[in-house]
Design a protein around this motif. Structure first.
Motif, PDB file in Angstrom:
ATOM      1  N   THR A 136       0.952  -1.193   0.021  1.00  0.00           N
ATOM      2  CA  THR A 136       0.095  -0.086   0.090  1.00  0.00           C
ATOM      3  C   THR A 136       0.894   1.217   0.030  1.00  0.00           C
ATOM      4  OG1 THR A 136      -1.729  -1.139   1.301  1.00  0.00           O
ATOM      5  CG2 THR A 136      -1.851   1.242   1.350  1.00  0.00           C
ATOM      6  N   ALA A 137       1.986   1.397   0.759  1.00  0.00           N
ATOM      7  CA  ALA A 137       2.682   2.631   0.796  1.00  0.00           C
ATOM      8  C   ALA A 137       3.641   2.540  -0.168  1.00  0.00           C
ATOM      9  CB  ALA A 137       3.551   2.468   2.283  1.00  0.00           C
ATOM     10  N   PHE A 138       4.182   1.484  -0.724  1.00  0.00           N
ATOM     11  CA  PHE A 138       5.343   1.719  -1.813  1.00  0.00           C
ATOM     12  C   PHE A 138       5.035   1.360  -3.175  1.00  0.00           C
ATOM     13  CE2 PHE A 138       7.408   1.464   2.568  1.00  0.00           C
ATOM     14  CZ  PHE A 138       7.840   2.667   2.366  1.00  0.00           C
ATOM     15  N   ALA A 139       4.117   0.284  -3.145  1.00  0.00           N
ATOM     16  CA  ALA A 139       4.069  -0.341  -4.550  1.00  0.00           C
ATOM     17  C   ALA A 139       2.505  -0.779  -4.838  1.00  0.00           C
ATOM     18  CB  ALA A 139       4.977  -1.525  -4.796  1.00  0.00           C
ATOM     19  N   PRO A 140       1.569   0.114  -4.738  1.00  0.00           N
ATOM     20  CA  PRO A 140       0.096  -0.416  -4.878  1.00  0.00           C
ATOM     21  C   PRO A 140      -0.081  -0.924  -6.516  1.00  0.00           C
ATOM     22  CG  PRO A 140       0.593   2.008  -4.859  1.00  0.00           C
ATOM     23  CD  PRO A 140       1.730   1.729  -4.457  1.00  0.00           C
ATOM     24  N   PHE A 141       0.776  -0.643  -7.278  1.00  0.00           N
ATOM     25  CA  PHE A 141       0.612  -0.958  -8.581  1.00  0.00           C
ATOM     26  C   PHE A 141       0.719  -2.565  -8.565  1.00  0.00           C
ATOM     27  CE2 PHE A 141       4.813   0.470  -8.150  1.00  0.00           C
ATOM     28  CZ  PHE A 141       5.469  -0.699  -8.560  1.00  0.00           C
ATOM     29  N   LEU A 142       1.597  -3.084  -7.646  1.00  0.00           N
ATOM     30  CA  LEU A 142       1.764  -4.393  -7.840  1.00  0.00           C
ATOM     31  C   LEU A 142       0.659  -5.279  -6.956  1.00  0.00           C
ATOM     32  CD1 LEU A 142       5.471  -4.793  -6.573  1.00  0.00           C
ATOM     33  CD2 LEU A 142       4.646  -4.953  -8.868  1.00  0.00           C
ATOM     34  N   ILE A 143      -0.551  -4.805  -6.655  1.00  0.00           N
ATOM     35  CA  ILE A 143      -1.603  -5.602  -5.908  1.00  0.00           C
ATOM     36  C   ILE A 143      -2.302  -6.288  -7.080  1.00  0.00           C
ATOM     37  CG2 ILE A 143      -3.745  -5.185  -4.854  1.00  0.00           C
ATOM     38  CD1 ILE A 143      -2.513  -2.755  -3.505  1.00  0.00           C
ATOM     39  N   THR A 144      -2.653  -5.691  -8.269  1.00  0.00           N
ATOM     40  CA  THR A 144      -3.318  -6.520  -9.247  1.00  0.00           C
ATOM     41  C   THR A 144      -2.522  -7.623  -9.862  1.00  0.00           C
ATOM     42  OG1 THR A 144      -4.801  -4.591  -9.691  1.00  0.00           O
ATOM     43  CG2 THR A 144      -4.707  -6.439 -11.229  1.00  0.00           C
ATOM     44  N   PRO A 145      -1.343  -7.389 -10.148  1.00  0.00           N
ATOM     45  CA  PRO A 145      -0.491  -8.699 -10.754  1.00  0.00           C
ATOM     46  C   PRO A 145      -0.334  -9.709  -9.813  1.00  0.00           C
ATOM     47  CG  PRO A 145       0.568  -6.391 -11.292  1.00  0.00           C
ATOM     48  CD  PRO A 145      -0.646  -6.035 -10.545  1.00  0.00           C
TER      49      PRO A 145
END
Length: 319
Positions: A87-96
């Motif tokens: 959540t803090a550093f790489a929210p773009f990785l949640i979906t992958p």
């Protein structure tokens, strides 16, 4: 002085209202997140009872307790911090990452289907080897259950995180904490009830009351069928949930959007064709389409894994 006291009380009241609102937000967010993860929760509940089948009845609840503690440890000590870092550093990785988890669920389900069709059962072979030592058998079952739970818990936490929306880091942490406690208690409470139903039936079958005896005997006969049905439900849920996560991820990432859009369209057409029960049929149609997508993705992974390893489960890392 009185005005200062009144101002202080106003401030305290304001803080209390904000705290209450924050608690309400957490409750609503946790409820929403838990609902979004319902499919994986069903899968978790359906899969777990098989890990106590064949063990001494007096060890069933202690084993479920060990698995529940391991599950909570997975969620709070590993997955919750990982979710907050994302959540803090790489929210773009949640979906992958969600899609990777969905692919794993699809792989697991497809592999189970393949084992049934090809009459393979490597897990049962391990259990036979451990039968001579009850302590070793119990250890093996708990270890396998916690390992499976880790994957399912990761999916639950990732789905919950994705459904929370924009919230402060601490509110997100508290909401995920509530989700972890609630889902773990719910899943393993239901599992404990399921695995003790036969004992409840035997106890009732010894009662003097004819109705109680009949109900108890009914439970004794139904429970084995229920456990067998749960195995099928668990596999179906893994396909449905895994495929659904993959389809949703394709939409989010704008990749192969024709696939999820086509399944959505067919589901809507099926729903509109049946009138009043349309929403139910639409949901079932989409679940079926998701399961088909899960079989396709899982089948590709199974083919690759079987090409490069003797037993697919050799690739599973012990946690």
């Amino acid at each position: 002085m009185p005005s200062g006291l009144i101002a202080l009380l106003d401030d305290v009241a304001t803080i209390a209202k904000l705290a209450a609102a924050s608690v309400d937000d957490v409750g609503l967010a946790a409820t929403k997140a838990s609902a979004k993860a319902a499919g994986v929760v069903i899968d978790d509940t359906a899969v777990t009872p098989r890990y106590v089948v064949g063990l001494a009845p007096e060890r069933e609840l202690p084993i479920i307790g060990k698995i529940a503690i391991g599950s909570l440890r997975n969620k709070l000590l590993v997955l919750l911090p990982a979710a907050l870092l994302l959540t803090a550093f790489a929210p773009f990785l949640i979906t992958p990452l969600l899609m990777l988890g969905g692919a794993y669920l699809a792989f697991e389900a497809t592999e189970k289907i393949m084992e049934k069709l090809l009459h393979e059962s490597h897990h049962e072979e391990e259990l036979v080897d451990a039968m001579a030592d009850p302590a070793e058998l119990e250890k093996l079952q708990v270890k396998g259950a916690i390992r499976t739970d880790f994957i399912l818990s990761a999916e639950i936490m990732a789905i919950a995180l994705a459904s929370l929306g924009p919230m402060s880091l601490w509110t997100t942490a508290f909401a995920l904490f509530v989700v972890s406690l609630g889902i773990t208690a719910g899943v393993y409470g239901v599992v404990a009830l399921i695995v003790k139903l036969d004992d409840i039936g035997l106890h009732m079958a010894e009662r003097r009351n004819a109705g109680a005896r009949a109900f108890g005997n009914g439970l004794v006969h139904v429970v084995p069928k229920l456990l067998a049905a749960l195995s099928v439900i668990g596999t179906a849920a893994m396909l449905w949930v895994g495929g659904g996560i993959i389809l949703h991820g394709l939409e989010e990432l704008h990749l192969l959007e024709i696939v999820p859009h086509t399944i959505h369209h067919w589901s809507e057409v099926a729903g509109h064709a049946v009138g009043p029960i349309g929403p139910i049929v639409e949901w079932l149609a989409y679940a079926l389409g998701s399961a088909v997508a899960g079989i396709v993705v899982g089948g590709i992974i199974v083919a690759i894994v079987r090409r490069f390893t003797k037993h697919p489960e050799d690739l599973v890392v012990d946690l």
